[in-house]
Motif scaffolding. Structure first.
Motif, PDB file in Angstrom:
ATOM      1  N   TRP A 120       5.632   4.310  -4.573  1.00 45.10           N
ATOM      2  CA  TRP A 120       4.933   4.238  -3.285  1.00 45.10           C
ATOM      3  C   TRP A 120       5.761   4.921  -2.202  1.00 45.10           C
ATOM      4  O   TRP A 120       6.998   4.844  -2.213  1.00 45.10           O
ATOM      5  CB  TRP A 120       4.703   2.770  -2.884  1.00 45.10           C
ATOM      6  CG  TRP A 120       3.739   2.053  -3.793  1.00 45.10           C
ATOM      7  CD1 TRP A 120       2.938   2.608  -4.758  1.00 45.10           C
ATOM      8  CD2 TRP A 120       3.478   0.649  -3.831  1.00 45.10           C
ATOM      9  NE1 TRP A 120       2.206   1.645  -5.391  1.00 45.10           N
ATOM     10  CE2 TRP A 120       2.514   0.432  -4.843  1.00 45.10           C
ATOM     11  CE3 TRP A 120       3.950  -0.445  -3.124  1.00 45.10           C
ATOM     12  CZ2 TRP A 120       2.027  -0.837  -5.150  1.00 45.10           C
ATOM     13  CZ3 TRP A 120       3.471  -1.715  -3.425  1.00 45.10           C
ATOM     14  CH2 TRP A 120       2.508  -1.897  -4.428  1.00 45.10           C
ATOM     15  N   GLY A 161      -3.686   1.119  -8.138  1.00 46.94           N
ATOM     16  CA  GLY A 161      -3.764   2.308  -7.288  1.00 46.94           C
ATOM     17  C   GLY A 161      -4.902   3.224  -7.712  1.00 46.94           C
ATOM     18  O   GLY A 161      -5.639   3.753  -6.869  1.00 46.94           O
ATOM     19  N   GLY A 189       1.233   8.072  -5.177  1.00 41.01           N
ATOM     20  CA  GLY A 189       2.197   7.996  -6.271  1.00 41.01           C
ATOM     21  C   GLY A 189       3.127   9.189  -6.191  1.00 41.01           C
ATOM     22  O   GLY A 189       2.696  10.340  -6.333  1.00 41.01           O
ATOM     23  N   PRO A 232      -1.753   8.074  -8.035  1.00 42.49           N
ATOM     24  CA  PRO A 232      -1.209   6.723  -8.247  1.00 42.49           C
ATOM     25  C   PRO A 232      -0.644   6.516  -9.654  1.00 42.49           C
ATOM     26  O   PRO A 232      -1.155   7.093 -10.614  1.00 42.49           O
ATOM     27  CB  PRO A 232      -2.421   5.815  -8.008  1.00 42.49           C
ATOM     28  CG  PRO A 232      -3.621   6.690  -8.139  1.00 42.49           C
ATOM     29  CD  PRO A 232      -3.192   8.069  -7.746  1.00 42.49           C
ATOM     30  N   SER A 288      -1.433  -5.234  -7.496  1.00 43.37           N
ATOM     31  CA  SER A 288      -0.792  -4.235  -8.355  1.00 43.37           C
ATOM     32  C   SER A 288       0.030  -4.774  -9.530  1.00 43.37           C
ATOM     33  O   SER A 288      -0.058  -4.229 -10.630  1.00 43.37           O
ATOM     34  CB  SER A 288       0.075  -3.309  -7.509  1.00 43.37           C
ATOM     35  OG  SER A 288       1.044  -4.045  -6.801  1.00 43.37           O
TER      36      SER A 288
END
Ligand code: SER
Length: 339
Positions: free
Chosen positions: A298, A152, A126, A147, A78
């Protein structure tokens, strides 16, 4: 009995190394691996063949292989994906698409099932704010699929591609007797922590980085706030989940994507446990706003009831067992420090 042929992409990564070791321990598998890099010593002698290079261009090499199972682990994580978005999309989406096409082609041509195991992530979720995060608590697979990161988005889309190739590709589901197909199964992993390897390019990395630094007596500056909370898991549990899901009969599974959870801790709880284990540890905070923003989006935990019901998922390590029975004993052996 014929050995099952397994492909593990991203085999030099953290999950890859641990998975190859476990598959080899289990026995009965011919393990083919791929990665940008040559295999490290930890797995070198365990693999039958290794293909080094960029997966997107190397997939064609694999059309000659008769894989029963594919673990597609190669990905740009990420934090890294956020600074090199196009490259991340290429690796995470194009790489997955190429492999799915290969698996679909092989399963159709040879009329055999090819299992495709895919590590998705808590990054597929998200939440819009800290308040929403607190309120959401442990999220279910269908909630907050919005996300905030390239990684994501890539993972969520690839989950959908997997479902498409396994169920609808060629609209085979409309046949009276649909042929053997690609069998896609995904797990949304929390942040993973290994006592043997360190992650790179992820955003949950502060957890493992803090612990490894403390164990080595190195100062560590944590890049997220003390109250930051997400879900974590010991690497052996992550490997157990992949191998368990691999073996579950298809008819037991009503979904293709499953959450799994073990323990959710704040950064400060990690710090306290690190200080407890290594009293001299120097752990401070120096917030990186971008990385903070990612973990703030998250969920603080995930609801893994589906996996528990459908394939008897249960982690071996909660927070106490993780520290006392896995991480500390292994890390003390590794860095040779006594408490
Ligand atoms: N550990 C991953 C990351 O931080 C999340 O799947 O990117």
């Amino acid at each position: 009995m014929r050995e099952k042929q397994v492909l593990v992409t991203g085999a030099c990564g953290e999950i890859g190394q641990a998975l190859v070791q476990e598959l080899s321990k289990k026995g009965g598998y011919k393990i083919v691996t791929s990665d940008l890099y040559p295999p490290p010593d930890s797995i070198k002698s365990l693999v039958a063949e290794h293909v080094a290079g960029d997966l997107v261009y190397k997939v064609k090499t694999f059309y000659d292989y008769d894989f029963d199972i594919i673990f597609h682990l190669a990905a740009s994580l990420s934090s890294k994906a956020e600074v090199a978005t196009e490259e991340a999309h290429r690796i995470n989406v194009e790489g997955t698409m190429q492999l799915l096409m290969l698996a679909a082609y092989r399963s159709e041509k040879y009329k055999k099932e090819v299992k495709f195991l895919f590590p998705s992530s808590i990054a597929a979720y998200g939440v819009p704010s800290i308040e929403a995060k607190k309120q959401a608590g442990a999220v279910k697979e269908t909630e907050w699929n919005t996300p905030h990161t390239m990684y994501g988005c890539n993972k969520l889309y690839c989950e959908k591609l997997g479902l498409y190739y396994s169920k609808y590709f060629g609209q085979k589901h409309l046949d009276e007797n649909p042929p053997a197909m690609l069998d896609f199964r995904a797990i949304r992993f929390p942040g993973l922590i290994s006592a043997f390897t360190l992650p790179s390019g992820g955003t949950s990395d502060y957890g493992p980085e803090m612990l490894h630094a403390a164990a080595q007596g190195k100062p560590y500056s944590c890049f997220v706030r003390a109250d930051t909370k997400i879900s974590f898991m010991a690497m052996p549990d992550a490997i157990k989940s992949l191998l368990t899901l691999m073996d579950v009969p298809r008819e037991k599974l009503s979904y293709t994507v499953y959450n799994i959870a073990a323990f959710a801790l704040t950064a400060e709880e990690f710090r306290e446990r690190a200080l407890d284990a290594f009293p001299g540890a120097q752990i401070t905070y120096d917030i990186n706003p971008r990385r903070q923003g990612i973990v703030d989006s998250w969920p603080e935990d995930v609801d893994d009831a589906l996996a528990r019901v459908e394939w008897d998922w249960k982690p071996d390590y909660d927070a106490d067992h993780f520290f006392d029975d896995y991480f500390l004993p292994e890390i003390l052996k590794r860095y040779g420090k006594s408490r």
